[in-house]
Design a protein around this motif. Structure first.
Motif, PDB file in Angstrom:
ATOM      1  N   ASN A 160       1.288   3.061  -0.917  1.00  0.00           N
ATOM      2  CA  ASN A 160       2.273   3.331  -1.970  1.00  0.00           C
ATOM      3  C   ASN A 160       2.328   2.192  -2.988  1.00  0.00           C
ATOM      4  O   ASN A 160       2.456   2.427  -4.193  1.00  0.00           O
ATOM      5  N   ILE A 161       2.255   0.966  -2.506  1.00  0.00           N
ATOM      6  CA  ILE A 161       2.274  -0.187  -3.406  1.00  0.00           C
ATOM      7  C   ILE A 161       1.035  -0.173  -4.294  1.00  0.00           C
ATOM      8  O   ILE A 161       1.111  -0.381  -5.519  1.00  0.00           O
ATOM      9  N   ARG A 162      -0.119   0.100  -3.704  1.00  0.00           N
ATOM     10  CA  ARG A 162      -1.357   0.127  -4.491  1.00  0.00           C
ATOM     11  C   ARG A 162      -1.313   1.239  -5.536  1.00  0.00           C
ATOM     12  O   ARG A 162      -1.756   1.051  -6.676  1.00  0.00           O
ATOM     13  N   ALA A 163      -0.735   2.388  -5.166  1.00  0.00           N
ATOM     14  CA  ALA A 163      -0.628   3.493  -6.118  1.00  0.00           C
ATOM     15  C   ALA A 163       0.324   3.137  -7.257  1.00  0.00           C
ATOM     16  O   ALA A 163       0.066   3.474  -8.419  1.00  0.00           O
ATOM     17  N   ARG A 164       1.408   2.443  -6.916  1.00  0.00           N
ATOM     18  CA  ARG A 164       2.381   2.074  -7.944  1.00  0.00           C
ATOM     19  C   ARG A 164       1.769   1.075  -8.924  1.00  0.00           C
ATOM     20  O   ARG A 164       1.965   1.175 -10.142  1.00  0.00           O
ATOM     21  N   TYR A 165       1.033   0.112  -8.416  1.00  0.00           N
ATOM     22  CA  TYR A 165       0.363  -0.855  -9.301  1.00  0.00           C
ATOM     23  C   TYR A 165      -0.735  -0.165 -10.124  1.00  0.00           C
ATOM     24  O   TYR A 165      -0.914  -0.476 -11.308  1.00  0.00           O
ATOM     25  N   LYS A 166      -1.443   0.774  -9.502  1.00  0.00           N
ATOM     26  CA  LYS A 166      -2.524   1.464 -10.221  1.00  0.00           C
ATOM     27  C   LYS A 166      -1.959   2.229 -11.404  1.00  0.00           C
ATOM     28  O   LYS A 166      -2.590   2.303 -12.478  1.00  0.00           O
ATOM     29  N   ALA A 167      -0.752   2.807 -11.238  1.00  0.00           N
ATOM     30  CA  ALA A 167      -0.117   3.536 -12.334  1.00  0.00           C
ATOM     31  C   ALA A 167       0.201   2.613 -13.504  1.00  0.00           C
ATOM     32  O   ALA A 167       0.349   3.068 -14.641  1.00  0.00           O
ATOM     33  N   GLN A 168       0.282   1.316 -13.227  1.00  0.00           N
ATOM     34  CA  GLN A 168       0.536   0.323 -14.270  1.00  0.00           C
ATOM     35  C   GLN A 168      -0.763  -0.305 -14.773  1.00  0.00           C
ATOM     36  O   GLN A 168      -0.736  -1.256 -15.550  1.00  0.00           O
ATOM     37  N   GLY A 169      -1.899   0.220 -14.290  1.00  0.00           N
ATOM     38  CA  GLY A 169      -3.196  -0.287 -14.718  1.00  0.00           C
ATOM     39  C   GLY A 169      -3.671  -1.498 -13.949  1.00  0.00           C
ATOM     40  O   GLY A 169      -4.607  -2.186 -14.379  1.00  0.00           O
ATOM     41  N   ILE A 170      -3.056  -1.763 -12.794  1.00  0.00           N
ATOM     42  CA  ILE A 170      -3.422  -2.916 -11.982  1.00  0.00           C
ATOM     43  C   ILE A 170      -4.048  -2.422 -10.680  1.00  0.00           C
ATOM     44  O   ILE A 170      -3.430  -1.661  -9.932  1.00  0.00           O
ATOM     45  N   ILE A 171      -5.278  -2.832 -10.415  1.00  0.00           N
ATOM     46  CA  ILE A 171      -5.981  -2.434  -9.198  1.00  0.00           C
ATOM     47  C   ILE A 171      -5.848  -3.563  -8.177  1.00  0.00           C
ATOM     48  O   ILE A 171      -6.367  -4.670  -8.377  1.00  0.00           O
ATOM     49  N   LEU A 172      -5.132  -3.275  -7.097  1.00  0.00           N
ATOM     50  CA  LEU A 172      -4.960  -4.271  -6.041  1.00  0.00           C
ATOM     51  C   LEU A 172      -6.080  -4.141  -5.014  1.00  0.00           C
ATOM     52  O   LEU A 172      -6.514  -3.022  -4.697  1.00  0.00           O
ATOM     53  N   PRO A 173      -6.544  -5.255  -4.460  1.00  0.00           N
ATOM     54  CA  PRO A 173      -7.517  -5.167  -3.372  1.00  0.00           C
ATOM     55  C   PRO A 173      -6.845  -4.659  -2.105  1.00  0.00           C
ATOM     56  O   PRO A 173      -5.612  -4.696  -1.974  1.00  0.00           O
ATOM     57  N   ALA A 174      -7.645  -4.196  -1.156  1.00  0.00           N
ATOM     58  CA  ALA A 174      -7.091  -3.719   0.112  1.00  0.00           C
ATOM     59  C   ALA A 174      -6.404  -4.850   0.853  1.00  0.00           C
ATOM     60  O   ALA A 174      -5.389  -4.649   1.529  1.00  0.00           O
TER      61      ALA A 174
END
Length: 321
Positions: A160-174
């Motif tokens: 969920n955190i990774r999806a939320r950041y992705k929606a802001q254009g930020i790709i988090l590593p695993a």
């Protein structure tokens, strides 16, 4: 005399040990536990804003208080450029939460963490950041224990955190490795409840302590998490509550209330005007003959986050005769 002036006068009047602090640096704020049934600890300080004295966040960090706590104690102050020469109240005086004085107690509404060292007659108060409003980012209330603690932790963001950041254009590593870019900072304390997903940890940001900024975990400033990390051990009790209003009948009959802005439940809630619901104990306190209900009502409107004397003084004087 207006209610506002009365509340302001009484709020300052109960700070019997208050000092004027001009350039005193503060780390963890540790106070002796009160005796004789008192719940009042700490002492407010006062800061004179210098020319180019920095933002409110910089001043909050200097005295190790939360940003919103400092803002609520000084309504009307410019958070970015406080006016030079103005005197700010540093809200270090507080009523201890009405729960057992054991281990770690976190009051979400206060954005404060209280730590009671075992075998010590002291309490250390830390400002904290907590979970943002909405979805799985809200920090829940719970009673649990410390299950583990780690220095230089890695961070594994949830889906969920990774999806939320992705929606802001930020790709988090695993997995985010330990280091200066890790948002967990350099120390983490894991809680046992709910599969260990909630932690107390540091931060790599210089803003957000004393605010709702995290993804559900509890943030502390670097020096504070290091200090707490060195003291707590696995098995330490952790009690997370959400209490925007606290009250105490102090020795001598002084009635005090401390009111914080309640946490918003919806995005359009205004914590400055959101209703504060009194439980049975708080309602009984308000209805006591020795409580000035007009002043208490105004304190609930003001929401300064500091203890306020709401004693109906002529009643106290009559009963003492």
């Amino acid at each position: 005399m207006s209610k506002q002036r009365r509340v302001s006068r009484w709020a300052m009047g109960i700070a019997l040990a208050a000092t004027v602090a001009w350039s005193l640096p503060v780390s963890a704020n540790t106070w002796p536990l009160p005796t004789n049934g008192s719940r009042l600890v700490g002492e407010n300080r006062y800061h004179v804003v210098e020319n180019d004295g920095g933002s409110l966040e910089a001043i909050a960090k200097k005295y190790n208080v939360g940003f919103l706590a400092l803002l609520q104690a000084n309504p009307g102050v410019d958070p970015y450029v406080p006016r030079a020469g103005s005197v700010l109240t540093i809200p270090l005086q507080t009523l201890l939460p009405d729960v057992p004085r054991e281990g770690i107690v976190i009051n979400l509404a206060e954005l404060r963490l209280y730590y009671y060292p075992p075998g010590s007659n002291k309490v250390t108060v830390y400002p904290i950041g907590i979970g943002q409003l909405g979805g799985d980012t809200v920090t829940p209330t719970m009673v649990t224990t410390v299950s583990d603690k780690r220095a230089n932790p890695t961070w594994t963001p949830t889906a969920n955190i990774r999806a939320r950041y992705k929606a802001q254009g930020i790709i988090l590593p695993a997995v985010m490795p330990a280091g200066p870019d890790n948002p967990m900072g350099h120390h983490a304390i894991r809680l046992a409840a709910q599969g260990g997903v909630y932690l107390l940890h540091g931060t790599n940001a210089d803003f957000g302590i004393g605010m709702r900024v995290s993804s559900g975990c509890i943030r502390l400033r670097d020096g504070d998490i290091r200090n707490l990390f060195e003291k707590v051990t696995p098995g330490t009790k952790v009690n997370i509550i959400n209490t925007p209003i606290k009250a105490s009948v102090e020795p001598g009959g002084v009635h005090l209330v401390e009111v914080h802005q309640p946490l918003s439940k919806h995005i359009d809630d205004d914590p400055k005007t959101q209703p504060i619901v009194l439980n049975e104990t708080m309602s009984a306190f308000k209805e006591k003959a020795q409580t000035n209900t007009d002043v208490m009502n105004y304190a609930m409107e003001l929401r300064s986050g500091m203890p306020v004397d709401v004693t109906r003084h002529h009643v106290a004087q009559e009963q003492s005769m």
